[in-house]
Motif scaffolding. Structure first.
Motif, mmCIF file in Angstrom:
data_model
loop_
_atom_site.group_PDB
_atom_site.id
_atom_site.type_symbol
_atom_site.label_atom_id
_atom_site.label_comp_id
_atom_site.label_asym_id
_atom_site.label_seq_id
_atom_site.Cartn_x
_atom_site.Cartn_y
_atom_site.Cartn_z
ATOM 1 N N ALA A 191 0.842 -1.198 0.000
ATOM 2 C CA ALA A 191 0.000 0.000 0.000
ATOM 3 C C ALA A 191 0.876 1.247 0.000
ATOM 4 C CB ALA A 191 -0.913 0.008 1.226
ATOM 5 N N GLY A 192 0.464 2.249 -0.765
ATOM 6 C CA GLY A 192 1.165 3.523 -0.782
ATOM 7 C C GLY A 192 2.301 3.638 -1.773
ATOM 8 N N TRP A 193 2.515 2.618 -2.582
ATOM 9 C CA TRP A 193 3.608 2.642 -3.571
ATOM 10 C C TRP A 193 2.993 2.590 -4.960
ATOM 11 C CZ3 TRP A 193 6.080 -2.289 -5.725
ATOM 12 C CH2 TRP A 193 7.106 -1.970 -6.630
ATOM 13 N N VAL A 194 3.422 3.467 -5.833
ATOM 14 C CA VAL A 194 2.967 3.466 -7.228
ATOM 15 C C VAL A 194 4.191 3.429 -8.129
ATOM 16 C CG1 VAL A 194 1.657 4.656 -9.011
ATOM 17 C CG2 VAL A 194 0.915 4.797 -6.622
ATOM 18 N N PRO A 195 4.540 2.268 -8.686
ATOM 19 C CA PRO A 195 5.668 2.201 -9.627
ATOM 20 C C PRO A 195 5.407 3.067 -10.851
ATOM 21 C CG PRO A 195 4.992 0.006 -8.914
ATOM 22 C CD PRO A 195 3.928 0.956 -8.458
ATOM 23 N N ARG A 196 6.490 3.474 -11.484
ATOM 24 C CA ARG A 196 6.395 4.317 -12.672
ATOM 25 C C ARG A 196 6.903 3.556 -13.898
ATOM 26 N NH1 ARG A 196 9.403 6.950 -9.141
ATOM 27 N NH2 ARG A 196 11.175 7.066 -10.587
ATOM 28 N N LEU A 197 6.342 3.885 -15.027
ATOM 29 C CA LEU A 197 6.711 3.217 -16.265
ATOM 30 C C LEU A 197 8.206 3.348 -16.553
ATOM 31 C CD1 LEU A 197 6.067 1.777 -18.914
ATOM 32 C CD2 LEU A 197 5.361 3.987 -19.857
ATOM 33 N N GLU A 198 8.769 4.523 -16.296
ATOM 34 C CA GLU A 198 10.181 4.741 -16.602
ATOM 35 C C GLU A 198 11.107 3.905 -15.725
ATOM 36 O OE1 GLU A 198 8.651 8.394 -14.268
ATOM 37 O OE2 GLU A 198 7.959 7.037 -15.869
ATOM 38 N N GLN A 199 10.573 3.251 -14.696
ATOM 39 C CA GLN A 199 11.403 2.398 -13.848
ATOM 40 C C GLN A 199 11.678 1.039 -14.474
ATOM 41 O OE1 GLN A 199 8.930 2.746 -10.203
ATOM 42 N NE2 GLN A 199 10.776 3.478 -9.193
ATOM 43 N N LEU A 200 11.117 0.765 -15.632
ATOM 44 C CA LEU A 200 11.342 -0.528 -16.277
ATOM 45 C C LEU A 200 12.827 -0.828 -16.405
ATOM 46 C CD1 LEU A 200 10.182 -3.019 -17.732
ATOM 47 C CD2 LEU A 200 10.214 -1.691 -19.850
ATOM 48 N N THR A 201 13.620 0.162 -16.760
ATOM 49 C CA THR A 201 15.055 -0.043 -16.933
ATOM 50 C C THR A 201 15.809 -0.019 -15.608
ATOM 51 O OG1 THR A 201 15.327 2.325 -17.362
ATOM 52 C CG2 THR A 201 15.056 0.866 -19.269
ATOM 53 N N SER A 202 15.102 0.241 -14.503
ATOM 54 C CA SER A 202 15.743 0.231 -13.185
ATOM 55 C C SER A 202 15.673 -1.133 -12.525
ATOM 56 C CB SER A 202 15.091 1.278 -12.269
ATOM 57 O OG SER A 202 15.263 2.579 -12.787
ATOM 58 N N PHE A 203 14.983 -2.062 -13.165
ATOM 59 C CA PHE A 203 14.925 -3.422 -12.643
ATOM 60 C C PHE A 203 16.129 -4.209 -13.130
ATOM 61 C CE2 PHE A 203 10.485 -2.284 -12.102
ATOM 62 C CZ PHE A 203 10.147 -2.935 -10.922
ATOM 63 N N VAL A 204 16.788 -4.876 -12.217
ATOM 64 C CA VAL A 204 17.869 -5.802 -12.546
ATOM 65 C C VAL A 204 17.275 -7.202 -12.440
ATOM 66 C CG1 VAL A 204 20.148 -6.666 -11.910
ATOM 67 C CG2 VAL A 204 19.622 -4.218 -11.693
ATOM 68 N N THR A 205 17.248 -7.941 -13.547
ATOM 69 C CA THR A 205 16.520 -9.204 -13.576
ATOM 70 C C THR A 205 17.261 -10.263 -14.374
ATOM 71 O OG1 THR A 205 14.419 -10.242 -14.208
ATOM 72 C CG2 THR A 205 15.186 -8.404 -15.579
ATOM 73 N N ARG A 206 17.010 -11.501 -14.011
ATOM 74 C CA ARG A 206 17.540 -12.627 -14.771
ATOM 75 C C ARG A 206 16.586 -13.060 -15.878
ATOM 76 N NH1 ARG A 206 19.326 -16.276 -9.495
ATOM 77 N NH2 ARG A 206 20.452 -14.597 -8.426
ATOM 78 N N ALA A 207 15.434 -12.428 -15.953
ATOM 79 C CA ALA A 207 14.450 -12.771 -16.980
ATOM 80 C C ALA A 207 14.944 -12.328 -18.351
ATOM 81 C CB ALA A 207 13.110 -12.115 -16.671
ATOM 82 N N ASP A 208 14.672 -13.142 -19.357
ATOM 83 C CA ASP A 208 15.026 -12.794 -20.729
ATOM 84 C C ASP A 208 13.980 -11.882 -21.364
ATOM 85 O OD1 ASP A 208 17.316 -14.373 -20.651
ATOM 86 O OD2 ASP A 208 16.219 -16.166 -21.268
ATOM 87 N N TYR A 209 12.819 -11.818 -20.762
ATOM 88 C CA TYR A 209 11.710 -11.077 -21.363
ATOM 89 C C TYR A 209 11.095 -10.163 -20.317
ATOM 90 C CZ TYR A 209 7.131 -10.285 -23.563
ATOM 91 O OH TYR A 209 6.001 -9.717 -24.099
ATOM 92 N N ARG A 210 10.819 -8.929 -20.680
ATOM 93 C CA ARG A 210 10.126 -8.000 -19.790
ATOM 94 C C ARG A 210 9.127 -7.193 -20.607
ATOM 95 N NH1 ARG A 210 14.678 -4.223 -17.312
ATOM 96 N NH2 ARG A 210 15.902 -6.138 -17.375
ATOM 97 N N SER A 211 8.012 -6.849 -19.977
ATOM 98 C CA SER A 211 6.978 -6.096 -20.669
ATOM 99 C C SER A 211 6.213 -5.258 -19.655
ATOM 100 C CB SER A 211 6.015 -7.042 -21.407
ATOM 101 O OG SER A 211 5.360 -7.898 -20.480
ATOM 102 N N PRO A 214 -4.730 -0.302 4.166
ATOM 103 C CA PRO A 214 -4.753 0.848 3.254
ATOM 104 C C PRO A 214 -5.875 1.814 3.621
ATOM 105 C CG PRO A 214 -4.666 -1.230 2.047
ATOM 106 C CD PRO A 214 -4.944 -1.578 3.460
ATOM 107 N N GLU A 215 -5.599 3.075 3.438
ATOM 108 C CA GLU A 215 -6.622 4.087 3.653
ATOM 109 C C GLU A 215 -7.520 4.153 2.423
ATOM 110 O OE1 GLU A 215 -4.521 7.651 4.421
ATOM 111 O OE2 GLU A 215 -3.572 6.912 6.266
ATOM 112 N N PRO A 216 -8.751 4.633 2.562
ATOM 113 C CA PRO A 216 -9.643 4.739 1.397
ATOM 114 C C PRO A 216 -8.991 5.540 0.273
ATOM 115 C CG PRO A 216 -10.873 5.122 3.420
ATOM 116 C CD PRO A 216 -9.416 5.051 3.810
ATOM 117 N N GLY A 217 -9.005 4.960 -0.923
ATOM 118 C CA GLY A 217 -8.423 5.620 -2.079
ATOM 119 C C GLY A 217 -6.922 5.462 -2.215
ATOM 120 N N GLU A 218 -6.273 4.846 -1.237
ATOM 121 C CA GLU A 218 -4.822 4.668 -1.303
ATOM 122 C C GLU A 218 -4.482 3.551 -2.286
ATOM 123 O OE1 GLU A 218 -1.097 4.528 1.838
ATOM 124 O OE2 GLU A 218 -2.992 3.573 2.392
ATOM 125 N N PRO A 219 -3.461 3.720 -3.123
ATOM 126 C CA PRO A 219 -3.108 2.676 -4.094
ATOM 127 C C PRO A 219 -2.562 1.436 -3.407
ATOM 128 C CG PRO A 219 -1.454 4.405 -4.096
ATOM 129 C CD PRO A 219 -2.581 4.910 -3.241
#
Length: 335
Positions: free
Chosen positions: A137-157, A220-225
């Motif tokens: 609760a209270g965290w909203v990831p951003r689209l531009e963070q896609l490249t901030s993930f360090v992953t062993r996955a070959d595919y990301r979307s 979570p509070e009402p309306g909280e992501p």
């Protein structure tokens, strides 16, 4: 933190009387289906097993001759046959797992299979699939963070609230409302990060999660992501994941119980910890530093801190991320 999907498989010699009872129920179901719709009974035949009353279907599945449905679980049973393939399959529904917890579901599974097998029969168990989830609760990831993930996955979307127009790949990234990430495709390990409130409203309809979250110490509070971090783990990975014993020895799992005993270690492997990098982590980019050496972001440290909750095998519905710094002790308390 909790288990959102659990698929179990068992291998044992089945009691012939129970197989006969299931076959008779399936035959009755076939007779009912063959009748004109206006003359059918409203309910299919039922069989009581393991404390559950199963509605027996008139059809078979790919793996099972007999298929039973309950509001809390699904059951597949194959007749006794030679070979090493499992012949009992049990899938617990999400609301059962979150409401009662993994430990209670495993107890029910054992009781069911013990009844199917009878006294003194050896039962082999394994986990076919297990999805581990943390709702933040209270965290909203951003689209531009896609490249901030360090992953062993070959595919990301990325996920968007509306499908992109045909042939417009950039619209998939830029032009629609961003709703989540996915790492991996078609393999034994898959990570999803998505807007849980939007998923409930537009897809699953699982509004009962609000009741689950309400049991948290700091709901979570009402309306909280609320965003979900969810690892999907299949058998191909789980059977190869070696458990670290108290002595430091790495041993392969021999049963479903071994997999459950390692659930905290599984979460650490997937999202990382202070001791290991993890399959996927969200980092804070830095100049002139390799991505694997970037600092782990604060929200992701909250996700990592959920490992002890999984190890307890009980539902711990919501963890929270604060918009400020916190100590390690506070992170552990919020998991």
């Amino acid at each position: 933190a909790g288990v959102d999907t659990l698929e179990l498989a068992f291998r044992c010699k089945l009691r012939e009387d129970l197989v006969a009872e299931l076959r008779a129920a399936k035959d009755r179901a076939r007779v009912i289906v063959a009748l004109p719709k206006d003359t059918r009974r409203p309910d299919p035949p039922h069989v009581a097993l393991g404390g559950y009353t199963w509605a027996v279907a008139h059809y078979s599945t790919r793996r099972s001759e007999f298929y039973g449905v309950h509001e809390d679980a699904l059951l597949g049973v194959a007749p006794n046959q030679p070979g090493a393939a499992p012949n009992v399959y049990l899938v617990f529904r999400s609301h059962k797992l979150w409401g009662d917890g993994l430990r209670a579901c495993w107890t029910d599974a054992q009781a069911l299979v013990d009844e199917l097998a009878g006294p003194g029969v050896t039962v082999e168990s394994l986990v076919s699939r297990m999805d581990l989830a943390v709702d933040v609760a209270g965290w909203v990831p951003r689209l531009e963070q896609l490249t901030s993930f360090v992953t062993r996955a070959d595919y990301r979307s990325v996920f968007c609230s509306e499908p992109p127009p045909a042939g417009a790949e950039e619209a998939f990234v830029r032009g629609r409302h961003f709703t989540g990430f996915r790492f991996g495709a078609g393999g034994p390990v898959l990570l999803r990060i998505y807007d849980k409130l939007l998923e409930i409203a537009r897809q699953s309809g699982k509004t009962w999660f609000e009741d689950v979250w309400a049991t948290a110490g700091d709901p979570p509070e009402p309306g909280e992501p609320v965003w979900r971090v969810e690892m999907q783990l299949r058998r191909e990975f789980l059977k190869e994941f070696h458990v670290k014993t108290p002595s430091g020895e790495l041993v392969p799992p021999k049963s479903a119980e071994d997999t459950f005993a390692s659930i905290g270690q599984l979460w650490n492997y997937c999202v990382g910890s202070e001791a290991e990098d993890g399959w996927t982590t969200l980092r804070e980019p830095a100049v002139d530093v390799r991505p694997s050496r970037w600092d782990v972001s604060w929200p992701w440290r909250v996700v990592q801190a959920a490992a002890p909750s999984f190890a307890q095998m009980e539902p711990a519905p919501v963890v929270r991320t604060r918009r400020r710094a916190a100590t390690k002790d506070q992170m552990a308390a919020m998991a």
